[in-house]
Write an enzyme that holds these catalytic residues in place. Sequence first.
Site, PDB file in Angstrom:
ATOM      1  N   LYS B 184       5.102  14.350  14.161  1.00 15.62           N
ATOM      2  CA  LYS B 184       3.349  14.413  14.958  1.00 15.62           C
ATOM      3  C   LYS B 184       3.229  12.793  14.784  1.00 15.62           C
ATOM      4  CE  LYS B 184      -0.621  14.454  13.016  1.00 15.62           C
ATOM      5  NZ  LYS B 184      -1.350  13.375  14.004  1.00 15.62           N
ATOM      6  N   GLY B 236       1.499   6.734   5.842  1.00 15.65           N
ATOM      7  CA  GLY B 236       0.041   6.697   6.253  1.00 15.65           C
ATOM      8  C   GLY B 236      -0.846   6.522   5.105  1.00 15.65           C
ATOM      9  N   SER B 237      -1.921   6.882   5.041  1.00 14.52           N
ATOM     10  CA  SER B 237      -2.990   6.487   3.749  1.00 14.52           C
ATOM     11  C   SER B 237      -2.608   7.249   2.323  1.00 14.52           C
ATOM     12  CB  SER B 237      -4.365   6.606   4.067  1.00 14.52           C
ATOM     13  OG  SER B 237      -4.826   8.177   3.940  1.00 14.52           O
ATOM     14  N   THR B 238      -3.215   6.458   1.360  1.00 15.06           N
ATOM     15  CA  THR B 238      -2.522   7.026   0.002  1.00 15.06           C
ATOM     16  C   THR B 238      -3.515   8.206  -0.332  1.00 15.06           C
ATOM     17  OG1 THR B 238      -2.121   4.820  -0.974  1.00 15.06           O
ATOM     18  CG2 THR B 238      -3.000   6.565  -2.273  1.00 15.06           C
ATOM     19  N   GLY B 241      -1.765  10.934   1.383  1.00 12.36           N
ATOM     20  CA  GLY B 241      -0.607  11.197   0.633  1.00 12.36           C
ATOM     21  C   GLY B 241      -0.698  11.887  -0.611  1.00 12.36           C
ATOM     22  N   GLU B 258       5.166   7.025   2.264  1.00 14.47           N
ATOM     23  CA  GLU B 258       5.154   5.487   2.514  1.00 14.47           C
ATOM     24  C   GLU B 258       3.699   5.329   2.774  1.00 14.47           C
ATOM     25  OE1 GLU B 258       4.805   2.492   3.156  1.00 14.47           O
ATOM     26  OE2 GLU B 258       5.839   2.581   5.199  1.00 14.47           O
ATOM     27  N   CYS B 292       1.151  -1.788   6.022  1.00 10.71           N
ATOM     28  CA  CYS B 292       1.071  -1.350   4.878  1.00 10.71           C
ATOM     29  C   CYS B 292       1.679  -2.336   3.731  1.00 10.71           C
ATOM     30  CB  CYS B 292       1.630   0.055   4.696  1.00 10.71           C
ATOM     31  SG  CYS B 292       3.425   0.035   5.420  1.00 10.71           S
ATOM     32  N   GLU B 389      -7.307  -1.238   0.145  1.00 10.63           N
ATOM     33  CA  GLU B 389      -6.536  -1.935   1.388  1.00 10.63           C
ATOM     34  C   GLU B 389      -7.344  -1.758   2.493  1.00 10.63           C
ATOM     35  OE1 GLU B 389      -3.752   0.918   2.918  1.00 10.63           O
ATOM     36  OE2 GLU B 389      -2.235  -0.752   3.175  1.00 10.63           O
TER      37      GLU B 389
END
Lengths: 301, 478
Positions: B184, B236-238, B241, B258, B292, B389
Amino acid sequence: MSERSDRLSVFKTYKLYVGGKFPRSESGRVYEVTDSKGKWLANAPQSSRKDARDAVVAARKAFGGWSGATAYNRGQILYRIAEMLEGRRDQFVREVAEAEGLSKSKAAAVVDAAVDRWVWYAGWTDKIAQIVGGANPVAGPFFNLSTPEPTGVVTVLAPQESSFLGLVSVLAPVIAAGNTAVVVASAESPLPALSLGEVLATSDLPGGVVNILSGRTAEIAAPLASHQDVNGIDLTGADAELAKELEIAAADNLKRVSRPQAVDGDGDWSTDPGTRRLTAFLETKTVWHPTGALGASGSSY
Amino acid sequence: MASAFEYAPAPESRSVVDIAPSYGLFIDGEFTDAADGQVFKTVSPSSEEVLSEVARAGTADVDRAVQAARRAFEKWSALPGSERAKYLFRIARIIQERSRELAVLETLDNGKPIKETRDADLPLVAAHFFYYAGWADKLDHAGYGANPRPLGVAGQIIPWNFPLLMLAWKIAPALATGNTVVLKPAETTPLSALFFADICRQAGLPKGVVNILTGYGDAGSALVEHPDVNKIAFTGSTAVGKAIARQIAGTGKKATLELGGKGANIVFDDAPVDQAVEGIVTGIFFNQGQVCCAGSRLLVQESIEDELLDSLKRRLSTLRLGDPLDKNTDIGAINSQEQLSRITALVETGEAEGADRWSAPCELPSAGYWFAPTLFTGVTQAHTVARDEIFGPVLSVLSFRTPDEAVAKANNSQYGLSAGIWTEKGSRILAVANKLRAGVVWANTFNKFDPTSPFGGYKESGFGREGGRHGLEGYLDV
């Protein structure tokens, strides 16, 4: 266009492949090459000692550029060889069938395997260092890294029986590793090897990386085995007696020697080649560098 | 600053790419509408022009795609590695052939400069497929024991900052190891993945081996939830994740995450200033800082802080912001309104908390999403702009006196993805690198990538590595 039976075909003049060019033997000699039934196929150049030395000069000249190219670039070029070979498949099927007395379907299988072998080694150029190199955890404040590097100019005595798949199987790993090569083709069946030069010449492979000689194996191999500017020799195409002689000569400048292997003698080149032929002509370089110290504190996180 | 030379516009031609007015989902080798007929628009962030309308995948589509991938898995995983390799080599070559088209497409859909898509993204995409193609028949040599087996169906969710490159990072190792995939792409950058579907067709890839589902987070979540998915790979974002890590708890699903970063770029007083400035610029302004592993925290040794900042500001004033398709453009558009709002809010927080803001003097286009290169000085470790971030062209500058202090500050982060070290002294590079808790450390360079080189984070920057021999592990049952 239908083929006219009364049309006289054009023969190909088979020539050596040295330094990216297609010279005849400087000696002016040729010898008769026949198929398995004794029918004349072509006259092949019968290389001399001088041809062998010229080939070493060409290989040495090409070594800096080829060994200095990125592994990725070498992989791209080896893959390009596979692409070009696939495009000339019919030609090689015919030549291998004639050279080795194979049926067309068996010769086709041999050529397909040779194409796939180039692909196999194309993938190794940027991976072999990750298999045989790496960081060494030395007991001290040092960065310590071992990296494989090519040996240099390598003489390759191609197998006598398997004139094409065998040839590709011994040549591809040598150049995949970043060496440059002087190849002595199968003495009885040199034509597929000489035609391979035409593929290499159109594959972005720099001239001199591969040099292909035809002729009497012992006559060409002797000056190459004793040549002081050759760094390695693959003795696959030599019989036991010649191999020993050449190995003795090769000791003069401590050439890396790859002896004829028992498995090579079976003539079955279709099996998984593993990594032996890649590592045979690699040196290992280890670099030390102090890491300094930041004091005891640093960070515990 | 007045510029000594004016540049004439040098736009890359759009005619090399042909974008259809609408696209379906790519399932089992066919483009198909979403089961519930939903669609969404994708726009060019530099102009807000609608580029195309794409199907929006829902739960039923996720199920269809996973089933297709499952059906394809048996044959695909049973192929000799050398045959899988040749499919991947074909894909690599077709990407090389179509790279200009894909570069223009990516720039249109993402907003990043053509200079970057043409010279960084696309060459890396092709190289990644080329590299993993070569692994497909060499898995016995990869250090995971004899005949390592694939996991099955991989669900892959990728971000919008490097759409096609992240696709390559996900799909190439998955296919090389014998898995099939459902991928996706991000909702703001769906197009290059759909073009990749066409490349799979040209390569003759068996149907169902690669399935592309365009859609939003709900489709991603359904993919993570699906019981017949064996592997989740997410970039993507933490925050997301962590949500994925919770979702797959108690299942057998393997994961590679990641995630975010707050990379420290450490400049010592003996560093060559001009090179360091270029490295700082590459570190945080490459891809508008939407990276990132960006070097978003500059740690500069106190004795050279003023000199370095002067040089840096001078350099930032020469960056060219504008039309991403112009070959001279350095700074393109921010990917979406949502991201622009997030950057703007964080920068406002930085100002409110007392850090000093400086932005490069440049004119922003009237349409599209733009943010001028910005830096904060007077930043402490407690400031939000030093901790969170931002994922935009915003650099936070901190200073240090000793190497120890630099390391302590660099490691003072929930993240641990990347770091940079600038010094002429080799032993200091290695000593500092040894102490940094980060997955990638660049010395006297920044933002370098190569398919042979493993990439991934420590701490809350995620786990698992992509790239290199290490990148195989995430897709093998080992």
